[in-house]
Design an enzyme around this catalytic site. Structure first.
Site, PDB file in Angstrom:
ATOM      1  N   GLY A 276      -6.369  -1.309   7.096  1.00  0.00           N
ATOM      2  CA  GLY A 276      -6.597  -1.135   5.667  1.00  0.00           C
ATOM      3  C   GLY A 276      -5.683  -2.076   4.894  1.00  0.00           C
ATOM      4  O   GLY A 276      -6.070  -3.152   4.436  1.00  0.00           O
ATOM      5  N   ARG A 277      -4.415  -1.659   4.824  1.00  0.00           N
ATOM      6  CA  ARG A 277      -3.426  -2.392   4.045  1.00  0.00           C
ATOM      7  C   ARG A 277      -3.360  -3.877   4.393  1.00  0.00           C
ATOM      8  O   ARG A 277      -3.258  -4.728   3.506  1.00  0.00           O
ATOM      9  CB  ARG A 277      -2.056  -1.752   4.326  1.00  0.00           C
ATOM     10  CG  ARG A 277      -0.935  -2.230   3.432  1.00  0.00           C
ATOM     11  CD  ARG A 277       0.406  -1.688   3.953  1.00  0.00           C
ATOM     12  NE  ARG A 277       0.379  -0.261   4.162  1.00  0.00           N
ATOM     13  CZ  ARG A 277       0.719   0.649   3.255  1.00  0.00           C
ATOM     14  NH1 ARG A 277       1.113   0.262   2.066  1.00  0.00           N
ATOM     15  NH2 ARG A 277       0.673   1.932   3.542  1.00  0.00           N
ATOM     16  N   ARG A 313       2.755   3.937  -5.878  1.00  0.00           N
ATOM     17  CA  ARG A 313       3.522   3.708  -4.651  1.00  0.00           C
ATOM     18  C   ARG A 313       5.043   3.696  -4.855  1.00  0.00           C
ATOM     19  O   ARG A 313       5.760   4.298  -4.067  1.00  0.00           O
ATOM     20  CB  ARG A 313       3.059   2.433  -3.933  1.00  0.00           C
ATOM     21  CG  ARG A 313       1.590   2.500  -3.475  1.00  0.00           C
ATOM     22  CD  ARG A 313       1.218   1.378  -2.522  1.00  0.00           C
ATOM     23  NE  ARG A 313       1.906   1.511  -1.257  1.00  0.00           N
ATOM     24  CZ  ARG A 313       2.998   0.861  -0.926  1.00  0.00           C
ATOM     25  NH1 ARG A 313       3.502  -0.049  -1.723  1.00  0.00           N
ATOM     26  NH2 ARG A 313       3.580   1.079   0.225  1.00  0.00           N
ATOM     27  N   TYR A 317       6.565   6.606  -2.631  1.00  0.00           N
ATOM     28  CA  TYR A 317       7.195   6.169  -1.373  1.00  0.00           C
ATOM     29  C   TYR A 317       8.455   5.349  -1.604  1.00  0.00           C
ATOM     30  O   TYR A 317       8.961   4.758  -0.664  1.00  0.00           O
ATOM     31  CB  TYR A 317       6.225   5.282  -0.572  1.00  0.00           C
ATOM     32  CG  TYR A 317       4.824   5.782  -0.403  1.00  0.00           C
ATOM     33  CD1 TYR A 317       4.571   7.007   0.228  1.00  0.00           C
ATOM     34  CD2 TYR A 317       3.743   5.022  -0.836  1.00  0.00           C
ATOM     35  CE1 TYR A 317       3.265   7.447   0.410  1.00  0.00           C
ATOM     36  CE2 TYR A 317       2.435   5.455  -0.654  1.00  0.00           C
ATOM     37  CZ  TYR A 317       2.209   6.668  -0.030  1.00  0.00           C
ATOM     38  OH  TYR A 317       0.919   7.088   0.153  1.00  0.00           O
ATOM     39  N   CYS A 344       5.488   9.988 -19.111  1.00  0.00           N
ATOM     40  CA  CYS A 344       6.624  10.875 -19.342  1.00  0.00           C
ATOM     41  C   CYS A 344       7.120  11.494 -18.045  1.00  0.00           C
ATOM     42  O   CYS A 344       6.947  12.689 -17.788  1.00  0.00           O
ATOM     43  CB  CYS A 344       6.239  11.940 -20.356  1.00  0.00           C
ATOM     44  SG  CYS A 344       5.720  11.174 -21.892  1.00  0.00           S
ATOM     45  N   TYR A 373      -3.863   0.846  -1.700  1.00  0.00           N
ATOM     46  CA  TYR A 373      -3.291   2.092  -2.213  1.00  0.00           C
ATOM     47  C   TYR A 373      -2.769   1.918  -3.644  1.00  0.00           C
ATOM     48  O   TYR A 373      -1.769   2.496  -4.028  1.00  0.00           O
ATOM     49  CB  TYR A 373      -2.204   2.637  -1.253  1.00  0.00           C
ATOM     50  CG  TYR A 373      -2.720   2.727   0.161  1.00  0.00           C
ATOM     51  CD1 TYR A 373      -3.621   3.727   0.512  1.00  0.00           C
ATOM     52  CD2 TYR A 373      -2.362   1.793   1.126  1.00  0.00           C
ATOM     53  CE1 TYR A 373      -4.151   3.791   1.796  1.00  0.00           C
ATOM     54  CE2 TYR A 373      -2.880   1.850   2.422  1.00  0.00           C
ATOM     55  CZ  TYR A 373      -3.773   2.851   2.747  1.00  0.00           C
ATOM     56  OH  TYR A 373      -4.293   2.914   4.016  1.00  0.00           O
TER      57      TYR A 373
HETATM   58  C1  LIG Z   1      -5.090   5.363   6.287  1.00  0.00           C
HETATM   59  C2  LIG Z   1      -5.760   5.218   7.601  1.00  0.00           C
HETATM   60  C3  LIG Z   1      -5.979   3.953   8.159  1.00  0.00           C
HETATM   61  C4  LIG Z   1      -5.507   2.659   7.509  1.00  0.00           C
HETATM   62  O1  LIG Z   1      -4.138   2.532   7.530  1.00  0.00           O
HETATM   63  P1  LIG Z   1      -3.468   1.154   7.037  1.00  0.00           P
HETATM   64  O2  LIG Z   1      -2.019   1.408   7.182  1.00  0.00           O
HETATM   65  O3  LIG Z   1      -3.884   0.936   5.638  1.00  0.00           O
HETATM   66  O4  LIG Z   1      -3.952   0.082   7.954  1.00  0.00           O
HETATM   67  C5  LIG Z   1      -6.686   3.874   9.348  1.00  0.00           C
HETATM   68  N1  LIG Z   1      -7.121   4.993   9.973  1.00  0.00           N
HETATM   69  C6  LIG Z   1      -6.911   6.226   9.479  1.00  0.00           C
HETATM   70  C7  LIG Z   1      -7.424   7.400  10.212  1.00  0.00           C
HETATM   71  C8  LIG Z   1      -6.220   6.389   8.278  1.00  0.00           C
HETATM   72  O5  LIG Z   1      -6.012   7.609   7.793  1.00  0.00           O
END
Ligand SMILES: *Cc1c(COP(=O)(O)O)cnc(C)c1O
Length: 417
Positions: A276-277, A313, A317, A344, A373
């Protein structure tokens, strides 16, 4: 590598100056580079070229249709975690055969919708879910393809909120109970165990936890096959980190692939990955305007029109995002400041106690690495309309989601009488 850089002292996304977009769409806005998205996807995909594999981009990182469409055209599949995300991937024309469905709390309606769309497999996270899928598939006269998500109890050494592969996390099935549950699944009439899944966390910056987890699930996979359970798909989840600052540089996707493929030698599987990221994080920035500069007794506050409702974020985090001036000036001094939003809450900051270039009221700044995210976690807190989203391709940009209006925020509310 991404496509955000200065040309003539103006920060550009590909060939479009960000100040030009700001003049046209207002602030704050998210801006995504399509060339960067494509490049990141290709690098990741090509790193696994040596084996049969499917990249299932993790939709929750950034679920904008324009982003999903860009990746789908590149051949990406998708990892979804809700019925809403299923609908999004359908809208960009992705067939079920390229979709895996993850998540600890799948509802009956979501499971049914995924069965109708014939997803490649359900990544099952509990015995209760397994039994529910079996019952629902039975009612529809189907046999649901499933994997069990294994919790390998490996420390991903990341922020506790994005660690998912430890015993104390809610995710997955303890690796000590997995074989037993596979045997149960193999005996059910309406599920078909075809895969094994594991995702240990997000923003990992070293390879060891991935390799340790893989060693554990590999042992299980071999054991299952020996028992006659024909596991074909091995899903290793996502989690590879990105460089948010120069302190911690995660491994390149090629090193990541090498480490995994080395461990997989001799094992015949179709590999699934759910990045994802690493695909979207550095393909997007959040552009905001400085409303005020305020000198407190102890520090300086740069107050912007983007807040924690736009990018949570840092608050959630304690995440680091680089802050850049959209217009570079050489007379800018470096100052110690907090970059904060209008919300606020004292957690409403984009950067805290940071040496940053001095900004004047009215200037634009860009928050880097905001593609993952960012918008997906944004909210309407403080009744703030969500930011616009823009995508750039070469010298062209388009609004891919207009800024929300206050009218839209209020239109579904009803007075009680
Ligand atoms: C969030 C998630 C991902 C993606 O994670 P990244 O750190 O953004 O690569 C992949 N698989 C599952 C099951 C997730 O919950």
């Amino acid at each position: 590598m991404d496509h955000f850089r200065y040309l003539d002292h103006r920060l550009h996304c590909e060939q479009v100056p960000l100040d030009q977009i700001a003049a046209s769409v207002g602030t704050p806005f998210y801006c995504y580079s399509q060339a960067t998205l494509e490049r990141h996807f290709d690098v990741f995909h090509n790193a696994f070229a040596g084996v049969e594999h499917l990249i299932c981009y993790s939709v929750k990182a950034n679920s904008s249709l324009a982003v999903l469409d860009t990746l789908a055209r590149r051949g990406s599949g998708f990892d979804i975690v809700s019925g809403g995300e299923l609908e999004r991937v359908r809208r960009v024309g992705c067939p079920g055969s390229r979709v895996v469905f993850s998540g600890v709390g799948k509802s009956s309606a979501e499971i049914q919708a995924a069965l109708e769309h014939e997803v490649l497999m359900f990544n099952v996270e509990s015995q209760g879910e397994l039994m529910r899928i079996n019952a629902l598939a039975g009612r529809m006269g189907l046999k649901a393809p499933i994997a069990l998500r294994i919790n390998p109890d490996v420390d991903p050494a990341t922020h506790p909120y994005i660690s998912t592969g430890l015993k104390r996390n809610k995710f997955g099935i303890p690796h000590t109970q997995a074989a037993e549950l596979y045997r149960l699944a193999a005996g059910l009439e309406h599920v078909r165990p075809i895969g094994l899944d594991c995702h240990i966390g997000s923003q990992l910056t070293t390879l060891e936890p991935f390799v340790d987890a893989l060693k554990r699930v590999k042992r299980l996979l071999v054991e299952l096959r020996r028992e006659g359970i024909p596991i074909r798909y091995l899903d290793l989840g996502g989690g590879l980190g990105i460089p948010y600052d120069s302190q911690q540089i995660p491994p390149h996707p090629e090193r990541y692939a090498e480490a995994l493929l080395h461990e997989l030698q001799g094992l015949e599987v179709v590999l699934i990955l759910e990045p994802g990221r690493v695909i979207v994080g550095n393909a997007g920035v959040l552009v905001a305007r400085v409303e005020y500069v305020k000198q407190g007794e102890e520090k300086r506050f740069i107050i912007t029109d983007a807040g924690m409702n736009d990018l949570i974020r840092p608050a959630l985090y304690d995440a680091h995002h680089a802050i850049l001036p959209v217009t570079r000036r050489f007379d800018r001094e470096e100052i110690l400041a907090d970059v904060v939003g209008p919300i606020c809450e004292s957690a409403d900051f984009l950067a805290r106690d940071r040496m940053i270039p001095e900004f004047l009221a009215g200037e634009l700044l860009a928050v880097r690495s905001a593609g993952a995210y960012g918008f997906t976690m944004s909210s309407n807190y403080n009744s703030r309309p969500r930011a616009a989203e823009v995508m750039v391709r070469q010298d062209r940009f388009a609004v891919v989601r207009p800024r929300e209006t206050i009218q839209q925020l209020l239109e579904h509310e009803i007075l009680f009488s």
